[in-house]
Design an enzyme around this catalytic site. Structure first.
Site, PDB file in Angstrom:
ATOM      1  N   LYS A  22       0.824  -1.163   0.135  1.00 48.82           N
ATOM      2  CA  LYS A  22      -0.036   0.025  -0.137  1.00 48.82           C
ATOM      3  C   LYS A  22       0.825   1.333  -0.056  1.00 48.82           C
ATOM      4  CE  LYS A  22      -1.415   1.643   3.949  1.00 48.82           C
ATOM      5  NZ  LYS A  22      -1.487   3.152   4.279  1.00 48.82           N
ATOM      6  N   ASN A  23       2.030   1.138   0.862  1.00 48.98           N
ATOM      7  CA  ASN A  23       2.552   2.557   1.062  1.00 48.98           C
ATOM      8  C   ASN A  23       3.724   2.717  -0.282  1.00 48.98           C
ATOM      9  OD1 ASN A  23       1.047   3.341   3.144  1.00 48.98           O
ATOM     10  ND2 ASN A  23       2.622   2.493   4.871  1.00 48.98           N
ATOM     11  N   CYS A 117      -4.380   7.853   9.510  1.00 50.53           N
ATOM     12  CA  CYS A 117      -4.366   7.175  10.817  1.00 50.53           C
ATOM     13  C   CYS A 117      -4.235   8.214  11.888  1.00 50.53           C
ATOM     14  CB  CYS A 117      -3.644   5.958  11.075  1.00 50.53           C
ATOM     15  SG  CYS A 117      -3.929   4.660  10.022  1.00 50.53           S
ATOM     16  N   ARG A 123       0.585  15.029  13.158  1.00 52.83           N
ATOM     17  CA  ARG A 123       1.526  14.408  12.136  1.00 52.83           C
ATOM     18  C   ARG A 123       1.833  15.448  11.391  1.00 52.83           C
ATOM     19  NH1 ARG A 123      -0.824   8.643   9.937  1.00 52.83           N
ATOM     20  NH2 ARG A 123       1.126   8.573   8.786  1.00 52.83           N
ATOM     21  N   ASP A 307       4.992   0.563  11.956  1.00 47.56           N
ATOM     22  CA  ASP A 307       3.592  -0.088  11.550  1.00 47.56           C
ATOM     23  C   ASP A 307       3.595  -1.679  11.979  1.00 47.56           C
ATOM     24  OD1 ASP A 307       3.531   1.634   8.266  1.00 47.56           O
ATOM     25  OD2 ASP A 307       3.266   2.153  10.244  1.00 47.56           O
ATOM     26  N   ARG A 399      -8.397  -0.426   4.892  1.00 50.22           N
ATOM     27  CA  ARG A 399      -7.728   0.684   4.212  1.00 50.22           C
ATOM     28  C   ARG A 399      -6.391   0.182   3.588  1.00 50.22           C
ATOM     29  NH1 ARG A 399      -6.713   6.057   7.821  1.00 50.22           N
ATOM     30  NH2 ARG A 399      -5.582   6.529   5.579  1.00 50.22           N
TER      31      ARG A 399
HETATM   32  C1  EPZ Z   1       4.482   6.771   6.375  1.00 50.19           C
HETATM   33  O1  EPZ Z   1       3.685   8.033   7.005  1.00 50.19           O
HETATM   34  C2  EPZ Z   1       3.642   5.916   6.334  1.00 50.19           C
HETATM   35  N1  EPZ Z   1       2.142   6.198   5.514  1.00 50.19           N
HETATM   36  C3  EPZ Z   1       3.094   5.409   7.664  1.00 50.19           C
HETATM   37  O2  EPZ Z   1       2.413   4.154   7.723  1.00 50.19           O
HETATM   38  C4  EPZ Z   1       4.402   5.042   8.625  1.00 50.19           C
HETATM   39  O3  EPZ Z   1       4.011   4.642   9.706  1.00 50.19           O
HETATM   40  C5  EPZ Z   1       5.385   6.078   8.451  1.00 50.19           C
HETATM   41  O4  EPZ Z   1       5.655   6.416   7.140  1.00 50.19           O
HETATM   42  C6  EPZ Z   1       6.531   5.790   9.013  1.00 50.19           C
HETATM   43  O5  EPZ Z   1       7.167   4.600   8.416  1.00 50.19           O
HETATM   44  C7  EPZ Z   1       2.275   6.194   4.242  1.00 50.19           C
HETATM   45  O6  EPZ Z   1       3.339   5.819   3.366  1.00 50.19           O
HETATM   46  C8  EPZ Z   1       0.720   6.550   3.676  1.00 50.19           C
HETATM   47  P1  EPZ Z   1       7.070   9.952   8.333  1.00 50.19           P
HETATM   48  P2  EPZ Z   1       4.466   9.234   7.243  1.00 50.19           P
HETATM   49  O7  EPZ Z   1       6.977  11.222   7.610  1.00 50.19           O
HETATM   50  O8  EPZ Z   1       5.056   9.617   5.742  1.00 50.19           O
HETATM   51  C9  EPZ Z   1       6.898  13.285  12.102  1.00 50.19           C
HETATM   52  C10 EPZ Z   1       0.553   2.672   7.940  1.00 50.19           C
HETATM   53  O9  EPZ Z   1       0.021   2.197   8.848  1.00 50.19           O
HETATM   54  N2  EPZ Z   1       6.969  14.257  10.982  1.00 50.19           N
HETATM   55  O10 EPZ Z   1       8.122   9.141   8.226  1.00 50.19           O
HETATM   56  O11 EPZ Z   1       3.388  10.237   7.607  1.00 50.19           O
HETATM   57  C11 EPZ Z   1       5.723  12.413  11.946  1.00 50.19           C
HETATM   58  O12 EPZ Z   1       4.794  12.975  12.836  1.00 50.19           O
HETATM   59  C12 EPZ Z   1       0.879   4.193   7.789  1.00 50.19           C
HETATM   60  O13 EPZ Z   1       0.442   2.207   6.618  1.00 50.19           O
HETATM   61  C13 EPZ Z   1       7.185  15.771  11.083  1.00 50.19           C
HETATM   62  O14 EPZ Z   1       7.239  15.969  12.515  1.00 50.19           O
HETATM   63  O15 EPZ Z   1       5.623   9.202   8.106  1.00 50.19           O
HETATM   64  C14 EPZ Z   1       6.273  11.220  12.552  1.00 50.19           C
HETATM   65  O16 EPZ Z   1       6.337  11.408  14.029  1.00 50.19           O
HETATM   66  C15 EPZ Z   1       0.680   4.594   9.458  1.00 50.19           C
HETATM   67  N3  EPZ Z   1       7.382  16.388  10.294  1.00 50.19           N
HETATM   68  C16 EPZ Z   1       7.736  11.082  12.160  1.00 50.19           C
HETATM   69  O17 EPZ Z   1       8.114  12.418  11.569  1.00 50.19           O
HETATM   70  C17 EPZ Z   1       6.973  16.127   8.887  1.00 50.19           C
HETATM   71  O18 EPZ Z   1       7.139  17.132   8.241  1.00 50.19           O
HETATM   72  C18 EPZ Z   1       7.805  10.037  10.835  1.00 50.19           C
HETATM   73  O19 EPZ Z   1       6.898  10.496   9.931  1.00 50.19           O
HETATM   74  C19 EPZ Z   1       7.158  14.828   8.645  1.00 50.19           C
HETATM   75  C20 EPZ Z   1       6.980  13.940   9.631  1.00 50.19           C
END
Ligand code: EPZ
Length: 431
Positions: A22-23, A117, A123, A307, A399
């Protein structure tokens, strides 16, 4: 209300076919915005987030045609930038990729702020914005929308993320594909789905090197052409079924997977008491003896995936002794704990660590899927605990997991998707 009903306490045995990731599918679908040509994407998981992402492109004027359940034809030649439907965009975290793709193609982006989520924390998208501004865009967010403009076009630059972020890494790749000059992303995410996106874009004529390492280089090109591309298998779906076998016992072949992507999950499950045999595109996971306690910290790839956090917590509830899971990626991700407590699980959360006192007998219960991966964890709990369990809010599971009920039925689980009136689940009435 749609629910999943499970008669738990049975081992899982047989073979499960893993679907596309999915991702990886989501960024590749939005990346098609950059391509004014026909793309055919294969091995798409049949899941709600994929359907919603395709619907967004379609409503923006793209040609989108499902060739079969797992293959889509997309042509964004006539797609209109800035026209994404807010109600769909606000459902998905991945809709943030609209910003990078629109900025890359139109030098302008305008879309609602993303959903996704709810783990109980924020986020933010500050790192995405930092990257867009480094490329020369002016970015503003107000009234629930992000607007970005680069009237003079985007220019290659260096982007150093304050911490590892999958979404921002993907978004800067999308935005910089046509930028003048070279963009270097430092502290980049190394996830397999970042590599899959880079491979897709390179197949379409982009010039991206270093994906899979913490430094990714994107040399701007002038245009991209269409291609046929197959999405990588879903490592989180594979890990989820591996955790299910760990929790129930039994022996399952996880087929159509890439064992290399699962290294941290396999290592941890072996520590907990599973046996794992790896092959080229499959692995066999079995668990016959007792489960052992463990300590886990979730980290960006190649660390233990966040995840997989809730699914592994269920397994540790079945292991004698005290285990610890520390959430190292999100601010928090413990909404699943209250649901496991309904089964009698003894879990306390201190800061970013869940302390699990495992080995106590659990009882079947009615649980709620509070997010995608927590919902899958509740399914695992229902499979492992003897008796009749029910899971509500299952759309959150659907989802990101293709046909989870059908795949588990093939492994011998007594599980079915059914329906009950909402009032059956008014607090205190659910049996
Ligand atoms: C992606 O989310 C995935 N979603 C998530 O999977 C996954 O848990 C995550 O990557 C980590 O591997 C999709 O791919 C659609 P991040 P993403 O940017 O991109 C913080 C699932 O169940 N952050 O790596 O949102 C953020 O809040 C989902 O399939 C900032 O603070 O994750 C988090 O604490 C859940 N500022 C951390 O960094 C930003 O600008 C990592 O987020 C961006 C992120």
């Amino acid at each position: 209300m749609d629910i999943i009903e499970i008669e738990g306490g049975r081992e899982l045995n047989g073979t499960v076919e893993i679907s596309g990731m999915k991702n990886a599918a989501l960024p590749i679908i939005f990346a098609c915005i950059l391509i004014k040509d026909r793309c055919v994407i294969e091995n798409l998981p049949s899941a709600i987030d994929v359907a919603n992402s395709l619907e967004i492109l379609s409503k923006m004027g793209a040609h989108v045609r499902m060739i079969n359940r797992n293959t889509v034809e997309i042509d964004c030649t006539n797609l209109e930038g800035g026209s994404s439907p807010y109600e769909l965009v606000s459902k998905l975290r991945a809709s943030s990729y609209l910003y990078g793709a629109e900025l890359g193609r139109f030098k302008r982006a305008y879309a609602g702020l993303p959903g996704g989520c709810d783990f109980g924390g924020t986020r933010p998208i500050d790192q995405h914005i930092k990257g867009f501004e480094a490329l020369g865009a002016k970015v503003s967010t107000e009234n629930g929308y992000l607007e970005a403009e680069a009237p003079n076009g985007l220019r290659g630059t260096q982007v150093f993320f304050d911490f590892i972020t999958v979404g921002a890494t993907i978004n800067i790749i999308l935005a910089s594909v046509f930028a003048k000059g070279v963009t270097v992303i430092d502290n980049a995410a190394r996830e397999p789905h970042v590599v899959d996106l880079a491979n897709f874009l390179n197949t379409c004529g982009a010039n991206i090197t270093g994906a899979g390492t913490d430094t990714i280089k994107i040399k701007g090109v002038t245009s991209l052409h269409g291609c046929n591309y197959a999405i990588i298998p879903d490592m989180i779906e594979a890990g989820t079924y591996m955790s299910a076998v760990a929790a129930t016992g039994g022996r399952v072949c996880i087929s159509n997977t890439i064992p290399k992507h699962l290294e941290s999950i396999s290592a941890k499950l072996e520590e907990i008491g599973c046996e794992i045999e790896e092959f080229d595109d499959s692995l066999i996971v079995s668990r016959t003896g007792p489960l052992r306690k463990a300590n886990i910290k979730t980290l960006p790839y190649p660390g233990f995936p966040t995840d997989m956090h809730p699914q592994t917590a269920v397994v540790l509830c079945m292991a004698e002794g005290v285990s610890f899971i520390t959430e190292g990626v999100f601010e928090t991700r413990f909404r699943y704990v209250d649901e496991l407590r309904k089964l009698g699980a003894k879990i306390e959360v201190h800061g970013k660590t869940a302390v699990i006192e495992g080995g106590h007998p659990l009882t079947a219960a009615t649980m709620k899927a509070v997010d995608l991966r927590a919902g899958a964890a509740m399914v695992i709990a229902g499979l492992a605990v003897p008796g009749q369990s029910v899971i509500t809010d299952i759309h959150l599971i659907e989802r990101g997991f293709e046909d989870i009920v059908g795949k588990l039925q093939k492994l011998g689980a007594v599980i079915r998707r059914s329906y009950r009136p909402d009032e059956d689940f008014i607090q205190g009435k659910a049996n």
